[in-house]
Write a protein that holds these residues in place. Structure first.
Motif, PDB file in Angstrom:
ATOM      1  N   UNK A   1       0.837  -1.215   0.000  1.00 44.06           N
ATOM      2  CA  UNK A   1       0.000   0.000   0.000  1.00 44.06           C
ATOM      3  C   UNK A   1       0.868   1.260   0.000  1.00 44.06           C
ATOM      4  N   UNK A   2       1.887   1.268   0.865  1.00 45.33           N
ATOM      5  CA  UNK A   2       2.775   2.432   0.972  1.00 45.33           C
ATOM      6  C   UNK A   2       3.592   2.640  -0.305  1.00 45.33           C
ATOM      7  N   UNK A   3       3.974   1.533  -0.963  1.00 40.49           N
ATOM      8  CA  UNK A   3       4.740   1.627  -2.222  1.00 40.49           C
ATOM      9  C   UNK A   3       3.940   2.393  -3.267  1.00 40.49           C
ATOM     10  N   UNK A   4       2.650   2.050  -3.360  1.00 44.13           N
ATOM     11  CA  UNK A   4       1.774   2.739  -4.321  1.00 44.13           C
ATOM     12  C   UNK A   4       1.652   4.218  -3.970  1.00 44.13           C
ATOM     13  N   UNK A   5       1.586   4.500  -2.650  1.00 42.34           N
ATOM     14  CA  UNK A   5       1.426   5.886  -2.194  1.00 42.34           C
ATOM     15  C   UNK A   5       2.649   6.744  -2.525  1.00 42.34           C
ATOM     16  N   UNK A   6       3.847   6.177  -2.406  1.00 42.81           N
ATOM     17  CA  UNK A   6       5.064   6.973  -2.620  1.00 42.81           C
ATOM     18  C   UNK A   6       5.583   6.893  -4.062  1.00 42.81           C
ATOM     19  N   UNK A   7       4.955   6.051  -4.888  1.00 41.81           N
ATOM     20  CA  UNK A   7       5.367   5.954  -6.283  1.00 41.81           C
ATOM     21  C   UNK A   7       6.559   5.050  -6.524  1.00 41.81           C
ATOM     22  N   UNK A   8       6.739   4.045  -5.644  1.00 37.73           N
ATOM     23  CA  UNK A   8       7.836   3.087  -5.799  1.00 37.73           C
ATOM     24  C   UNK A   8       7.302   1.779  -6.385  1.00 37.73           C
ATOM     25  N   UNK A   9       8.185   1.013  -7.026  1.00 42.30           N
ATOM     26  CA  UNK A   9       7.811  -0.328  -7.490  1.00 42.30           C
ATOM     27  C   UNK A   9       7.746  -1.253  -6.272  1.00 42.30           C
ATOM     28  N   UNK A  10       6.882  -2.264  -6.361  1.00 43.85           N
ATOM     29  CA  UNK A  10       6.757  -3.216  -5.247  1.00 43.85           C
ATOM     30  C   UNK A  10       6.934  -4.631  -5.764  1.00 43.85           C
ATOM     31  N   UNK A  11       7.798  -5.401  -5.084  1.00 44.19           N
ATOM     32  CA  UNK A  11       7.975  -6.807  -5.451  1.00 44.19           C
ATOM     33  C   UNK A  11       7.178  -7.653  -4.465  1.00 44.19           C
ATOM     34  N   UNK A  12       6.183  -8.422  -4.935  1.00 43.11           N
ATOM     35  CA  UNK A  12       5.321  -9.184  -4.018  1.00 43.11           C
ATOM     36  C   UNK A  12       6.039 -10.371  -3.369  1.00 43.11           C
ATOM     37  N   UNK A  13       5.627 -10.701  -2.156  1.00 41.60           N
ATOM     38  CA  UNK A  13       6.171 -11.868  -1.445  1.00 41.60           C
ATOM     39  C   UNK A  13       5.056 -12.495  -0.614  1.00 41.60           C
ATOM     40  N   UNK A  14       5.266 -13.732  -0.162  1.00 41.29           N
ATOM     41  CA  UNK A  14       4.253 -14.413   0.655  1.00 41.29           C
ATOM     42  C   UNK A  14       4.911 -15.009   1.899  1.00 41.29           C
ATOM     43  N   UNK A  15       4.072 -15.331   2.900  1.00 43.41           N
ATOM     44  CA  UNK A  15       4.583 -15.806   4.188  1.00 43.41           C
ATOM     45  C   UNK A  15       5.172 -17.220   4.125  1.00 43.41           C
ATOM     46  N   UNK A  16       4.900 -17.955   3.046  1.00 43.87           N
ATOM     47  CA  UNK A  16       5.439 -19.319   2.966  1.00 43.87           C
ATOM     48  C   UNK A  16       6.797 -19.377   2.240  1.00 43.87           C
ATOM     49  N   UNK A  17       7.340 -18.211   1.916  1.00 49.34           N
ATOM     50  CA  UNK A  17       8.634 -18.157   1.254  1.00 49.34           C
ATOM     51  C   UNK A  17       9.778 -17.983   2.265  1.00 49.34           C
ATOM     52  N   UNK A  18      10.986 -18.315   1.835  1.00 51.33           N
ATOM     53  CA  UNK A  18      12.181 -18.081   2.649  1.00 51.33           C
ATOM     54  C   UNK A  18      12.668 -16.652   2.387  1.00 51.33           C
ATOM     55  N   UNK A  19      13.032 -15.880   3.445  1.00 56.14           N
ATOM     56  CA  UNK A  19      13.471 -14.489   3.255  1.00 56.14           C
ATOM     57  C   UNK A  19      14.603 -14.338   2.231  1.00 56.14           C
ATOM     58  N   UNK A  20      15.538 -15.306   2.201  1.00 55.77           N
ATOM     59  CA  UNK A  20      16.656 -15.217   1.250  1.00 55.77           C
ATOM     60  C   UNK A  20      16.162 -15.389  -0.194  1.00 55.77           C
ATOM     61  N   UNK A  21      15.191 -16.288  -0.379  1.00 57.77           N
ATOM     62  CA  UNK A  21      14.624 -16.490  -1.722  1.00 57.77           C
ATOM     63  C   UNK A  21      13.881 -15.241  -2.193  1.00 57.77           C
ATOM     64  N   UNK A  22      13.166 -14.615  -1.246  1.00 54.76           N
ATOM     65  CA  UNK A  22      12.428 -13.371  -1.569  1.00 54.76           C
ATOM     66  C   UNK A  22      13.412 -12.300  -2.030  1.00 54.76           C
ATOM     67  N   UNK A  23      14.475 -12.124  -1.251  1.00 56.37           N
ATOM     68  CA  UNK A  23      15.465 -11.080  -1.552  1.00 56.37           C
ATOM     69  C   UNK A  23      16.154 -11.346  -2.896  1.00 56.37           C
ATOM     70  N   UNK A  24      16.492 -12.606  -3.173  1.00 57.36           N
ATOM     71  CA  UNK A  24      17.151 -12.953  -4.447  1.00 57.36           C
ATOM     72  C   UNK A  24      16.245 -12.658  -5.639  1.00 57.36           C
TER      73      UNK A  24
END
Length: 456
Positions: free
Chosen positions: A150-173
């Protein structure tokens, strides 16, 4: 900000500024007061000891002995040492990396990491002209991922989606690959927080850090936790190679203990401070300007920068042309001026940056919070004709306007009186030499301008 510390220090330093000569005896009481002021502001004890010793050493040395005004020189020493404690100068972000430059946000739960990530994105987009992507590696709080989206849309930044069943390192990569293909200049990675420091949390963030090797690792900490903020920062600094600190909720911190402790305890600079809930309420941390604010000397540079950013120049130009043509200043213009003032933190935010206004900040806060809302409500209760021709507001009109805003007739009278004063000022400014006269009087208010602040 720093209100209680500013009041205590200003009071304790008054007794010394008139001294013709400084000795260990006549500065002893003042140094004791300074020590107490810092301890009450929740500054860490080692920092207080180092600070007081440094001031004492310089105050009874040749630096002051040769000065024409030893008392004023003492004040300069206190200001200089405050700057030293907080880091001397602003240290900006290091983004000198093959794009995207990765920024990792670390900190405890509730410190304001997610909001700070969005604020930082807005800062980089608007002031550094960067293309920014945000990603959440907080797999423990689904709400945190949604909040960042929500905040990404408000400030005009791109957002990369993630989910709670993912590993943080996989999300970051995955986010890093996406940032490269999207030609992002900066990737900001928000991480999970905990209610307290624990080994599992530290291990997870250490693994994530090693995996993505960010160029900036920023520790986000709540300023209102005082010296605890510095201690928590130290614990994180021992586990991670921090590059800087973001101090959040600094606008609600009347004491200032965190700002004065973090740098010395961690050795890492405070790079930004959050000054409110809005996404644009993030300021670069300038130790020299903060020291000046603490000693009630104002911060005109920050004020000028804020005016440049937040005042609507088109509206200001239209108003100037309108007044110059002799069309007059009406209640629509007055409401616009109130809104501009609110955007800059109200009268309280303005006074915080003007020299010599420390004693009036509490009263200013009341005006800011209450009277601005009342005045706007009353103007909204008027007809378009009444706003354009305030002289027509008499008798039954006042009664109707007051009822519509849930106020009394005296509130309408007060608003009209304040409006008339502003109208007169605008008229004077439009006359020949009016602006230059105003600028000369403003120059008298500046430190060294010779005028001091006018009595109010």
């Amino acid at each position: 900000m720093f209100q209680s510390l500013s009041e205590r220090l200003s009071a304790s330093l008054k007794s010394i500024t008139g001294q013709a000569k400084l000795t260990e005896d006549n500065i002893k009481d003042t140094l004791r007061e300074v020590r107490m002021a810092l301890l009450e502001a929740d500054v860490a004890l080692p920092v207080v000891k180092t600070f007081v010793e440094a001031v004492k050493l310089r105050a009874v040395g040749s630096e002051v002995a040769k000065a024409l005004n030893p008392g004023q020189q003492f004040l300069k020493i206190v200001q200089s040492e405050l700057e030293m404690v907080m880091g001397e100068k602003n240290e900006s972000l290091n983004l000198a990396a093959q794009p995207p430059a990765v920024i990792l946000m670390a900190g405890l739960q509730g410190a304001g990491k997610t909001t700070s990530a969005a604020k930082l994105a807005k800062f980089l987009i608007e002031r550094e002209k960067k293309k920014v992507m945000l990603v959440s590696a907080d797999v423990y709080r689904p709400a945190a991922i949604k909040q960042l989206e929500t905040l990404s849309a408000e400030v005009g930044a791109m957002f990369f989606p993630s989910t709670v069943d993912q590993d943080p390192k996989d999300i970051a990569s995955a986010a890093l690959r996406s940032a490269k293909t999207s030609y992002a200049d900066v990737l900001i990675v928000d991480t999970a927080g905990r209610l307290a420091i624990d080994d599992a949390m530290m291990t997870e963030i250490q693994d994530l850090h090693a995996h993505i090797t960010p160029i900036e690792t920023l520790f986000v900490v709540d300023a209102m936790t005082g010296q605890d903020a510095a201690n928590t920062a130290k614990a994180f600094n021992d586990a991670l190679p921090l590059t800087g600190v973001i101090l959040t909720k600094a606008d609600g911190d009347a004491r200032g203990g965190a700002a004065l402790s973090v740098r010395q305890i961690t050795g890492k600079p405070i790079k930004f401070m959050g000054m409110g809930e809005k996404v644009d309420a993030l300021e670069p941390f300038h130790p020299d300007r903060i020291a000046s604010r603490i000693l009630d000397m104002g911060d005109m540079l920050s004020l000028i920068e804020e005016v440049e950013r937040k005042v609507d120049k088109d509206k200001a130009d239209k108003l100037a042309k309108k007044i110059k043509k002799g069309k007059g200043f009406d209640l629509v213009d007055f409401k616009d001026q109130l809104e501009q003032m609110k955007n800059m933190g109200g009268i309280g935010g303005l006074m915080d940056k003007l020299p010599g206004m420390g004693g009036m900040k509490q009263a200013a806060g009341m005006v800011n919070d209450k009277m601005f809302v009342e005045m706007e409500a009353l103007i909204n209760s008027m007809t378009p004709m009444e706003r354009r021709f305030p002289d027509k507001i008499v008798g039954s009109r006042k009664k109707r306007i007051a009822a519509g805003a849930g106020k009394q007739i005296q509130d309408v009278n007060r608003l009209l009186k304040q409006f008339k004063q502003m109208q007169k000022m605008m008229k004077k400014m439009s006359q020949k030499g009016g602006m230059s006269k105003m600028m000369r009087s403003m120059n008298g208010m500046m430190p060294g301008g010779g005028g001091g602040m006018p009595r109010m």
